[in-house]
Design an enzyme around this catalytic site. Structure first.
Site, mmCIF file in Angstrom:
data_model
loop_
_atom_site.group_PDB
_atom_site.id
_atom_site.type_symbol
_atom_site.label_atom_id
_atom_site.label_comp_id
_atom_site.label_asym_id
_atom_site.label_seq_id
_atom_site.Cartn_x
_atom_site.Cartn_y
_atom_site.Cartn_z
ATOM 1 N N ARG A 174 -29.746 48.490 20.337
ATOM 2 C CA ARG A 174 -29.258 47.126 20.544
ATOM 3 C C ARG A 174 -27.737 47.048 20.441
ATOM 4 N NH1 ARG A 174 -33.389 45.697 16.808
ATOM 5 N NH2 ARG A 174 -31.798 45.136 15.279
ATOM 6 N N ARG A 178 -18.475 50.166 24.060
ATOM 7 C CA ARG A 178 -17.761 49.687 25.239
ATOM 8 C C ARG A 178 -16.439 50.435 25.404
ATOM 9 N NH1 ARG A 178 -18.914 43.896 23.344
ATOM 10 N NH2 ARG A 178 -21.031 43.512 24.113
ATOM 11 N N ARG A 250 -37.650 43.979 4.438
ATOM 12 C CA ARG A 250 -36.429 43.758 3.677
ATOM 13 C C ARG A 250 -36.257 42.256 3.490
ATOM 14 N NH1 ARG A 250 -34.511 47.809 0.960
ATOM 15 N NH2 ARG A 250 -32.306 47.242 1.221
ATOM 16 N N ARG A 280 -22.357 42.251 4.173
ATOM 17 C CA ARG A 280 -21.378 41.480 4.933
ATOM 18 C C ARG A 280 -21.067 40.185 4.196
ATOM 19 N NH1 ARG A 280 -24.807 39.240 10.231
ATOM 20 N NH2 ARG A 280 -26.401 38.098 9.069
ATOM 21 N N TYR A 349 -39.183 42.534 14.727
ATOM 22 C CA TYR A 349 -37.894 41.871 14.687
ATOM 23 C C TYR A 349 -37.718 41.137 16.011
ATOM 24 C CZ TYR A 349 -32.967 40.863 14.463
ATOM 25 O OH TYR A 349 -31.764 40.198 14.465
#
Length: 383
Positions: A174, A178, A250, A280, A349
């Site tokens: 996913r 680039r 999780r 994060r 997911y």
């Protein structure tokens, strides 16, 4: 039993979409949820102190290539343009994700052109790997050891609680690499944020005379007798009382902080070093960049193994770990009058757009089966 009564277990997108389609077809639908609010993990609300729109269970950015789904969500809410630009702190420096030409040049202290960067990455990639099976193999084949360890290894260990060699390669597929300066995290044609949050969308979808919503009401097996059919979006293993064991998930813990002004200058800052305990920090006013706020709300996000009383977030699909899931899928297929839907019901997911697409398709199939006096499938998608 009242004719055409259907029960939807869970008040998130899956059940809301199905309930609405059935209601519009003249069916009476009850939607229940064990929580005190609708919208599931997409729940958003205004923070009382700052007035910032907070994504209570972590940020959700709507992105899709499915025009029908895009048109569908826009029919229930006003969407604002939003580009997800993610940064990561790794080894004492800040970089852009996904890995792009800027990331490559910055990390290796170079000034490569797109073609030079492709050649360089090809030179450091692990060519000994044929068809990648694990997350680690996928990363090593894509970008080589240095970039893998800087941006993927530590973050992934914290996020999943597993060595990347135990996770399937599909997780990393996913994430693009680039060879230009495009730092848009997603490739999808349609991207945006609902101006009034996700809760309002679900509220609007559920607002129909044939839909009754009951909150703080857990599902009990005895309810099945009172309805013609049940759409169950709860955990698949929970429905069968964990008879084959607990499927692995999780969960996330969020530490909320309120600060004056601006905290980190961006919506999402990942932390790639394994020594940093959180994965994060999200700064929620940046998810509504058209608004202005004097204070700011941040979430430090911690990932850990889901226990009995926790909210399950991500299914852990480890390499070679399908046996237990196969047993539950077999049980589901034998179940009468129940359909298992959504992220938890199919142990997958799912992004929001896929969740909505599958719910729209499930509703269409359901109505066709009802009209033809045929049984509604237990599974619309094979987990």
């Amino acid at each position: 039993m009242e004719a055409n009564m259907y029960l939807c277990v869970g008040a998130g997108f899956s059940c809301a979409v199905i309930a609405r389609k059935l209601a519009e077809a003249g069916k009476k639908v009850t939607v229940i949820d064990s929580r005190s609010h609708i919208a599931g993990n997409c729940f958003t609300e205004r923070d009382a102190e700052t007035d910032v729109m907070v994504h209570t269970y972590g940020p959700h950015i709507f992105h899709t290539d499915d025009k029908e789904v895009w048109d569908y969500v826009n029919s229930w809410a006003s969407f604002k343009p939003y580009i997800n630009r993610v940064k990561t702190t790794s080894q004492g420096k800040v970089f852009s994700l996904p890995i792009n030409l800027h990331t490559i040049n910055q990390y290796f202290d170079k000034t490569l052109s797109p073609s030079e960067a492709k050649e360089f990455i090809n030179s450091i990639a692990d060519k000994s790997i044929g068809e990648p099976v694990t997350f680690e193999e996928q990363a090593m084949k894509f970008v080589g050891k240095d970039l893998y360890e800087a941006f993927f290894k530590g973050y992934t260990q914290k996020q999943w609680g597993l060595n990347p060699s135990e996770l399937p390669a599909s997780i990393l597929k996913r994430l693009p690499v680039r060879f230009n300066y495009d730092d848009n995290y997603f490739n999808h044609q349609y991207q945006g944020m609902p101006e009034d949050g996700y809760t309002k969308i679900v509220e609007n979808i559920l607002d129909h005379e044939n839909i009754e919503v009951k909150l703080e009401l857990p599902y009990e097996k005895e309810m099945l007798e009172a309805y013609e059919h049940v759409f169950y979006s709860g955990p698949l293993d929970s429905y069968f009382d964990f008879k084959h064991g607990h499927l692995s998930y999780r969960t996330l813990d969020f530490k909320q902080e309120i600060h004056d002004g601006d905290y980190q200058g961006t919506a999402v800052m990942n932390y790639g070093d394994v020594e940093v305990p959180y994965t994060r920090i999200t700064e929620h006013k940046y998810f509504s960049p058209w608004e202005s706020h004097d204070k700011t709300v941040i979430y430090r996000e911690y990932s850990r193994l889901c226990e009995a009383d926790d909210i399950p977030y991500y299914p852990i699909r480890i390499v070679g770990g399908k046996d237990m899931l196969d047993k539950y899928v077999a049980e589901a297929k034998l179940t009468k009058k129940v359909s298992f839907i959504g992220r938890l019901g199919t142990y997958r997911y799912l992004d929001m757009d896929v969740t909505i697409r599958e719910a729209l398709d499930a509703a269409e199939i359901t109505l066709s089966k009802i009209n033809n006096n045929e049984p509604v499938p237990a599974l619309f998608v094979n987990p």
